[in-house]
Design a protein around this motif. Structure first.
Motif, mmCIF file in Angstrom:
data_model
loop_
_atom_site.group_PDB
_atom_site.id
_atom_site.type_symbol
_atom_site.label_atom_id
_atom_site.label_comp_id
_atom_site.label_asym_id
_atom_site.label_seq_id
_atom_site.Cartn_x
_atom_site.Cartn_y
_atom_site.Cartn_z
ATOM 1 N N TYR A 71 1.309 -1.020 0.361
ATOM 2 C CA TYR A 71 0.116 0.588 0.186
ATOM 3 C C TYR A 71 1.142 1.579 -0.068
ATOM 4 O O TYR A 71 1.720 0.784 0.566
ATOM 5 N N ALA A 107 -4.467 -0.826 -12.357
ATOM 6 C CA ALA A 107 -6.097 -0.864 -11.460
ATOM 7 C C ALA A 107 -5.281 -0.757 -9.353
ATOM 8 O O ALA A 107 -5.635 0.162 -9.505
ATOM 9 N N ASP A 108 -4.879 -1.938 -9.922
ATOM 10 C CA ASP A 108 -4.308 -2.438 -8.283
ATOM 11 C C ASP A 108 -3.475 -1.738 -7.776
ATOM 12 O O ASP A 108 -3.319 -1.013 -6.608
ATOM 13 N N GLU A 158 -3.267 1.851 -8.118
ATOM 14 C CA GLU A 158 -3.834 3.200 -7.604
ATOM 15 C C GLU A 158 -4.993 2.334 -6.486
ATOM 16 O O GLU A 158 -4.522 3.586 -6.304
ATOM 17 N N LEU A 159 -5.377 1.686 -6.353
ATOM 18 C CA LEU A 159 -6.020 0.909 -5.345
ATOM 19 C C LEU A 159 -5.115 1.045 -4.085
ATOM 20 O O LEU A 159 -5.858 1.897 -3.053
ATOM 21 N N ALA A 202 -4.694 4.435 -2.552
ATOM 22 C CA ALA A 202 -5.146 5.036 -2.305
ATOM 23 C C ALA A 202 -5.854 4.079 -1.212
ATOM 24 O O ALA A 202 -6.598 4.736 -0.002
ATOM 25 N N ALA A 255 -7.036 1.598 -0.627
ATOM 26 C CA ALA A 255 -8.525 0.514 -1.101
ATOM 27 C C ALA A 255 -7.739 -1.151 -1.158
ATOM 28 O O ALA A 255 -6.953 -1.048 -2.102
ATOM 29 N N THR A 256 -9.229 -1.996 -0.772
ATOM 30 C CA THR A 256 -8.974 -3.069 -1.065
ATOM 31 C C THR A 256 -8.399 -3.928 -2.777
ATOM 32 O O THR A 256 -8.889 -2.768 -3.475
ATOM 33 N N LEU A 257 -7.205 -4.809 -2.676
ATOM 34 C CA LEU A 257 -6.904 -4.742 -3.925
ATOM 35 C C LEU A 257 -7.484 -5.911 -4.460
ATOM 36 O O LEU A 257 -7.904 -6.480 -4.100
ATOM 37 N N LYS A 258 -7.668 -6.019 -6.081
ATOM 38 C CA LYS A 258 -8.680 -6.757 -6.434
ATOM 39 C C LYS A 258 -7.353 -8.269 -7.020
ATOM 40 O O LYS A 258 -6.831 -7.897 -7.279
#
Length: 86
Positions: A16, A68-69, A71-72, A75, A77-80
């Motif tokens: 993160y 995309a992960d 950027e998550l 932030a 945020a939860t990663l995919k």
């Protein structure tokens, strides 16, 4: 460090709020490397040629998801999860 994917004994993860450039971490046994998402070049560390080949092939197929992960992660945020190499 959240795990994104695991295949053939290779673990792919992201920290993160990690430092630029956008990258992910690959671990294979005792080997570790940080890989640039755009160039797929090694930023630090080292993987065997076989492991690096598998990681490069996987990452080339999943660049959009890795971006995309990233950027998550920035932030907090939860990663995919991302599909493994088959």
């Amino acid at each position: 460090m959240p795990e994104l994917c695991r295949f053939f004994g290779i673990i792919i993860a992201m920290y993160y709020n990690d430092h630029a450039p956008p990258h992910f971490h690959a671990r294979y046994g005792q080997q570790k490397a940080a890989i640039d998402i755009e160039t797929l070049g090694v930023i630090e560390g080292e993987l065997s040629p076989r492991a690096m080949g598998l990681v490069s092939e996987w990452a080339a197929r999943h660049k959009e998801e890795l971006r995309a992960d990233w950027e998550l992660a920035r932030a907090h945020a939860t990663l995919k999860p991302i599909a493994p190499l088959e």
